[in-house]
Scaffold this active site. Sequence first.
Site, PDB file in Angstrom:
ATOM      1  N   LYS A  82       0.453 -27.409  -4.829  1.00  0.00           N
ATOM      2  CA  LYS A  82      -0.244 -25.448  -5.054  1.00  0.00           C
ATOM      3  C   LYS A  82       0.338 -24.067  -3.753  1.00  0.00           C
ATOM      4  O   LYS A  82       0.155 -25.096  -2.499  1.00  0.00           O
ATOM      5  CB  LYS A  82      -1.973 -25.707  -4.922  1.00  0.00           C
ATOM      6  CG  LYS A  82      -1.609 -26.244  -6.778  1.00  0.00           C
ATOM      7  CD  LYS A  82      -2.314 -25.471  -7.829  1.00  0.00           C
ATOM      8  CE  LYS A  82      -2.538 -26.404  -8.896  1.00  0.00           C
ATOM      9  NZ  LYS A  82      -2.200 -26.660  -9.626  1.00  0.00           N
ATOM     10  N   SER A 105       3.582 -33.151 -14.613  1.00  0.00           N
ATOM     11  CA  SER A 105       2.511 -32.562 -14.499  1.00  0.00           C
ATOM     12  C   SER A 105       2.553 -31.515 -13.624  1.00  0.00           C
ATOM     13  O   SER A 105       1.279 -30.760 -13.415  1.00  0.00           O
ATOM     14  CB  SER A 105       1.514 -33.706 -14.223  1.00  0.00           C
ATOM     15  OG  SER A 105       2.066 -34.476 -12.918  1.00  0.00           O
TER      16      SER A 105
END
Lengths: 228, 228
Positions: free
Chosen positions: A186, A147
């Site tokens: 991120k 993922s």
Amino acid sequence: MEYNKLSTRQKKILDFIESFLRDNGFPPTIREIGEAVNIASTSVVNYNLNKLVERGFLERAPEVSRGLRLINQEDHQPKEMGVAIADMTHLFQVPLVGKIAASAPVPLPGEDFGYYYDSDDMIDVPQAMIGPSHRDELFALRVTGDSMIDAMVGDGDIVILKRQNVAKNGDMVAVWLPERGETTLKKYYLEGKRVRLQPANPMMDPIYVNADQVSVQGRVLAILRTLH
Amino acid sequence: MEYNKLSTRQKKILDFIESFLRDNGFPPTIREIGEAVNIASTSVVNYNLNKLVERGFLERAPEVSRGLRLINQEDHQPKEMGVAIADMTHLFQVPLVGKIAASAPVPLPGEDFGYYYDSDDMIDVPQAMIGPSHRDELFALRVTGDSMIDAMVGDGDIVILKRQNVAKNGDMVAVWLPERGETTLKKYYLEGKRVRLQPANPMMDPIYVNADQVSVQGRVLAILRTLH
DNA sequence: CTTGACATCGAACATGAGTTCGGTTTATAA
DNA sequence: TTATAAACCGAACTCATGTTCGATGTCAAG
């Protein structure tokens, strides 16, 4: 006076002080010792420290924060050779505290953090890779699932994180997004009242989340991938 | 940054910390430094300590009493020593021999391999990451560009390779494809007379090349990514 | 002379961290 | 069992110590 006449707790304390000192360059506080050795009350730590002074393993400076000094007794518990030398060569051992996946929150190191981990669960990291970071704040996670491909991180990769709840713009962070029930890696950019989360993969588009819906769990310092 | 670029006061502070540390086994407080160096205000000591941090002579732990750590400026051990110790430990030093990009062939280590590299160009790798490999056959490359994203490898990553010209199925290899004039990192599967090159990213499709049009340059053992 | 960066000062503030103490649990011996 | 001391707990207390901030001084550039 013999090392063996000490209680288990006192040995642990002594051991912890030594290790803390090597890691940080200054001695721990009473409370830090308590956490590391699982002692609930500061007074008990104090009590045992005084015992150690009585028995000649320690000196204390009264009313002085971190006023501890180890007495050069014999090498009471010769560290494992590898560990001792690893210290000299700037090799960190970072605890592998769990797995990270998109579908679950980031596991964080527990309260007994930083001291009692099985060597099986330690990841070797060269200091050169992570800079002058406080090793006590470091932990490692193994990525499960695909993922996080938009972060160029794949199944089985090891992520080295520094535990922190705030991030500066440009930091790569592990965040928990409560409204999505999702963990992700991120790059972090605060833009007004919202946060832009930018995938490391330059071909992917960023996502935008309200700042109060972003919970920073740690900053990513390094990623290690071993191929079979 | 040079010791000589520090102000007299900053040198005094540094010297005092060092001497205090030697005498007491723990660092001084801001106020103790102030007294020793004749500074009236704690804030000035604080100010100068931060300057020392900026210039790389010191580390501070915020909100921590006596949270000072001296940085050993002149501590690059002679290389022989470093190598010797690394030998005994589980730390490899792998030469960084160049850059790898899609558009150019893989640079390989020369014949003088293994002995005459500047320590600046050595990458520290824990042995645990690469297994019992012949260290003399290892080298490292820095990835430039985003052309290897399908291998989940990004710009700036370090690839640790073992020099070899053959691969077993499932190996991640660096290959040169002469008919395309292209370098790539893929998983290698020999299927009859052709080779399937499978990206590490499971969402990408493989490419197929005639076996004689695949030149294996090395096997990828590990990938290291440092953030920030 | 004015401006601005840099270093200093003093004082207030907030919290880090050692100390103390009454009470409870655990171990050991009679 | 009971008695005694050692070990432990929790909480309050107090000082030690890092942090912040407005004001002042210094010096070189414009």
